[in-house]
Design an enzyme around this catalytic site. Structure first.
Site, short mmCIF file in Angstrom:
data_model
loop_
_atom_site.label_atom_id
_atom_site.label_comp_id
_atom_site.label_asym_id
_atom_site.label_seq_id
_atom_site.Cartn_x
_atom_site.Cartn_y
_atom_site.Cartn_z
N HIS A 196 23.66 48.05 1.88
CA HIS A 196 23.47 47.19 0.71
C HIS A 196 22.85 47.96 -0.45
O HIS A 196 23.12 47.68 -1.62
CB HIS A 196 22.61 45.98 1.06
CG HIS A 196 23.37 44.89 1.73
ND1 HIS A 196 23.78 44.97 3.05
CD2 HIS A 196 23.88 43.72 1.26
CE1 HIS A 196 24.45 43.87 3.37
NE2 HIS A 196 24.53 43.11 2.30
N ASP A 210 39.37 24.29 0.48
CA ASP A 210 38.27 23.47 -0.01
C ASP A 210 36.95 24.18 0.29
O ASP A 210 36.49 24.23 1.42
CB ASP A 210 38.30 22.10 0.68
CG ASP A 210 37.32 21.11 0.06
OD1 ASP A 210 36.38 21.55 -0.61
OD2 ASP A 210 37.52 19.89 0.25
N LYS A 232 32.59 17.71 5.75
CA LYS A 232 31.85 18.66 4.90
C LYS A 232 30.39 18.80 5.32
O LYS A 232 29.53 19.14 4.51
CB LYS A 232 31.95 18.27 3.42
CG LYS A 232 33.36 18.37 2.86
CD LYS A 232 33.40 18.01 1.38
CE LYS A 232 34.77 18.27 0.78
NZ LYS A 232 35.83 17.43 1.34
#
Length: 823
Positions: free
Chosen positions: A426, A335, A261
């Protein structure tokens, strides 16, 4: 003694410290007996010590009740979950509810991988505007260029325990011992997992410690928990079997060398999780049509990113892989904490000798699995099933899909930055400042139109005194308006407003600012380029002779006519605005008319509804019947191709048919291909025959998207006349039937509507209309409609799938089939 006030205020600790030991004890017991009632109440509702490890619905409700009392918040949205507490024992503790994240769908993307082969749509769980649209644009560019190739090149999951010894010599002795007992250690691993396979046992000596890397292959699981269990069991075996003289001074299961991680150079260089590569070669046509950028400009922008990445000391190089990883991980039950390391990637771009752009992305540390963890949650399992990533090799298939979509997003984002569209997109999508259907956020120039419009008697001569956005479900939509790029100062689109007069009366209106011919041509070219370069080449020659040329000017001329035969069947016109660059129409906002927006509402047109629409449009047909020359004089922007121009369009229709049959064989099947090619081959002769029949003004877009019935008398109300043209009146009949009938339509059902239309026209004209000639005109119009309009929808459906289109195409094929024996 403490005073009552100090006891209740809770300021007793300082007082106790000032007392003697005996007096302090006495005060303590007085406090214990006199604690405020609120603290007793708190103790009464306190959660049990093991509340985190209870998974029943009753326990969930207790936790919620506790939180509501102690936070003062109802938590109603979080508590309203479809998840079952009892099924979450392996996923989390202290379960109270769930947070809903919107899921968008990106694609389609053609992938030619070792495990993933076909066209895929990626579920994206995100709240970031423009992300799904950008990924879809990159996917379209890749698909138009032949698709992406993807391949898994390895998988390795690590756990690295640390053994500390007295000296470096002991460390080296331990390394040799571990190598000698590798077979036994593998056997221990095999006892505790059916899937984990220990592929390497690699020691690394740092000072007086050995970091022993256990490297596994974990099949379709991500493997963090699996490898933790297996490594712990193996370490217990090692500690039990080491010679006493070699016993480590300290031992820990994970030393952080595995970079679990966390982003690290080791994971980038050696790989962790699944290693996968996706590549594509973007054609020049796809770059220009889909990405709106030249190939050389895209590669030049990539080199600029390389420069900045090196200066920043980045590990790897990508544009925004993390966006794709995080959104897909969330939707697919991965995950999410691993999105950090999984986003490690290496993007490559270079020009090919042919002027195309070779692109690839390497993901060396993609931590994914298709079994275990969040993949068992119902929503996430459904998304995995949609991608076909359940079962054997599901993890490899998923890796190839993720890599290909990461490549699509990086390509699109870099293109937007290079062409200076990044911030604009955007603004339009992420901040909702672009085209809209509610009237909110519209720029001042559009409000300006109301004060300078030319109003009809239906409104009055004076501008409105108050202008406000109106509620609207977007039911008077337009494909051309919605999809065409905005090339004008005023926003292109259809917007709803509530206007008030100075006498207090009001009206709800829509403001329609239709795109220019150049914007429509750009849209059509984009759709064609999204299919094949050959289709684009043919289309560019055909567009000037199509009804798509000067569409907004034509609509303005038609809707401003005052003939009652026409105005009876259109929304009330309140005003118009023209300044040479813009043509704005202000007309009645329809809200509650029967059959309005029937496609999106799932309403089926009944025979009585169909005949009501035909009766209304017949009044328009009768007004200009047999007057094609007068029509062209009255409406100068009507475009009528000649026979030679129709013949020149044949290669385009043939190419579209061939592409559609290859791409969508289930939809555009062999039978439909036969009908289509037959129509194309005889189109010039058929057009000559159409030109010899009585013609009139036709709507030419007479579908259930553009018509409704009035509430009070079932009278037709028809809008969006920008494609109106001169044709046989049966042209509107043919289009309406493809939208309102089904692929199981019968000959009798069709003939009832054909005859009704003919009889209504005869009644309006006061003269007979020949039945055989009328049916012949219907057959010709049906074929012409298929070639000239459905060809546009076929391109649109490929680039931007339209759920309403496949049933219409199938009905058209059925109607053509029913005319075969009499054509």
């Amino acid at each position: 003694m403490l005073t009552k006030e100090r006891q209740q205020s809770g300021d007793w600790l300082a007082t106790l410290t000032c007392r003697s030991e005996q007096e302090t004890k006495r005060c303590y017991w007085q406090l214990k007996l006199c604690r405020p009632r609120e603290e007793k109440a708190e103790a009464a509702v306190a959660l049990p010590k093991r509340h985190l490890y209870s998974w029943s619905e009753d326990d969930r409700q207790k936790r919620l009740a506790y939180l509501r009392q102690h936070t003062g918040h109802r938590l109603e949205q979080i508590a309203a979950t479809r998840l079952q507490a009892e099924k979450l024992k392996k996923n989390l503790e202290g379960f109270i509810g769930s947070v809903e994240i919107p899921v968008g769908i990106a694609g389609p993307l053609l992938i030619k991988g070792q495990f993933a082969a076909g066209t895929f749509y990626a579920p994206m769980a995100t709240s970031e505007g423009a992300l799904v649209a950008s990924m879809s644009r990159g996917a379209s560019a890749i698909t138009q260029s032949g698709g992406a190739t993807a391949q898994v090149i390895g998988q390795r999951m690590m756990r690295v325990p640390r053994f500390e010894f007295r000296s470096v010599r002991d460390c080296r002795t331990f390394c040799a011992w571990a190598e000698d007992y590798l077979t036994e250690i593998r056997a221990v691993v095999g006892l505790h997992s059916r899937y984990a396979r220990l592929t390497q046992l690699t020691p690394r000596v740092i000072g007086n410690a050995v970091h022993l890397a256990f490297v596994y292959h974990t099949a379709d699981a991500a493997g963090q928990n699996m490898t933790t269990t297996c490594t712990w069991q193996a370490c217990q075996w090692i500690l039990a079997h080491l010679p006493p003289s070699l016993a480590p001074q300290r031992y820990i299961l994970e030393s952080n060398l595995s970079s679990d991680k966390k982003t690290s150079w080791g994971s980038f260089a050696q790989g962790r999780g699944t290693q996968v590569i996706a590549e594509a070669t973007l054609s020049e046509a796809a770059c220009r049509a889909q990405l709106r950028i030249a190939p050389a400009q895209l590669v030049e922008a990539f080199h600029g990113f390389c420069e900045g990445s090196v200066a920043a000391g980045m590990t790897g190089l990508n544009i925004n892989t993390a966006n794709a990883i995080a959104a897909m991980f969330t939707a697919l039950g991965q995950d999410i904490a691993c999105s950090h390391e999984s986003s490690l990637s290496q993007l490559q771009m270079r020009l090919t000798p042919e002027g195309n752009v070779y692109c690839s992305i390497t993901l060396p540390a993609l931590i994914i699995g298709t079994v275990g963890g969040g993949t068992n949650l119902p929503d996430q399992a459904e998304c995995l099933a949609m991608l076909g990533c359940q079962g054997e090799n599901g993890s490899q298939r998923l890796a190839e899909i993720i890599a290909a979509f990461c490549l699509a997003l990086d390509i699109s984002t870099l293109s937007a930055l290079a062409s200076d569209e990044f911030a604009k997109s955007h603004e339009t999508l992420g901040r909702q400042r672009g085209k809209g259907h509610t009237g909110k956020g519209i720029s001042d120039p559009l409000i300006h139109c109301f004060h300078h419009a030319r109003y009809t008697p239906a409104w009055g001569s004076r501008p409105p005194v108050e202008i406000a956005p109106a509620r609207w479900q977007g039911n008077q939509s337009s494909i051309l308006t919605t999809l065409s790029p905005n090339t004008t100062i005023l926003p292109i689109g259809i917007f709803a407003y509530r206007l008030q007069r100075d006498d207090g009366t009001h009206a709800e209106v829509i403001v329609k600012n239709k795109p220019q011919t150049s914007a429509i041509a750009s849209l059509m070219a984009s759709l064609a380029a999204g299919c094949t370069p050959t289709i684009l080449e043919h289309l560019e020659r055909w567009l000037p002779y199509s009804e798509f040329s000067h569409a907004r000017e034509r609509e303005m001329a038609i809707v401003t006519q005052t003939d009652p035969a026409f105005t009876r069947h259109m929304p009330t016109l309140y005003g118009t605005y023209e300044d040479g660059k813009h043509s704005v129409i202000i007309e009645e906002l329809l809200q509650h008319e029967p059959m309005l927006n029937s496609i999106s509402r799932g309403l089926r047109w009944q025979p009585a509804h169909i005949n009501a629409a035909l009766k209304g449009i017949t009044e328009v047909h009768a007004r200009w019947y047999r007057e094609p020359d007068a029509l062209q004089t009255r409406f100068q922007h009507i475009v009528i191709p000649d026979e030679q121009q129709i013949a020149g369009m044949v290669p385009l229709w043939q190419e579209i048919a061939d592409f559609s049959h290859r791409t969508y064989p289930a939809l555009f099947n062999t039978s439909m291909l036969h009908h289509w090619l037959s129509c194309a081959e005889t189109s010039a002769a058929q057009w000559r025959e159409i030109s010899s029949l009585p013609r009139t003004l036709v709507h030419n877009d007479f579908s259930t998207r553009n018509i409704a019935l009035r509430q009070e008398n079932q009278r037709l109300c028809c809008w969006d006349w920008e494609l109106a043209t001169v044709h046989v009146p049966q042209r509107d009949l043919a289009e309406l039937l493809t939208y309102t009938l089904t692929e199981t339509a019968t000959k009798q059902e069709v003939m009832r509507h054909v005859e009704f239309h003919r009889q209504q026209l005869a009644n309006q004209l006061g003269t007979p209309v020949h039945a055989q000639e009328w049916y012949r005109g219907y057959c010709l119009a049906l074929r012409d409609y298929g070639l000239r309009r459905l060809s546009f929808y076929l391109m649109l459906h490929h680039v931007n799938p339209q759920p309403w289109f496949p049933p219409i195409l199938k009905t058209w094929a059925r109607l053509v089939e029913l005319t075969q024996h009499r054509f």
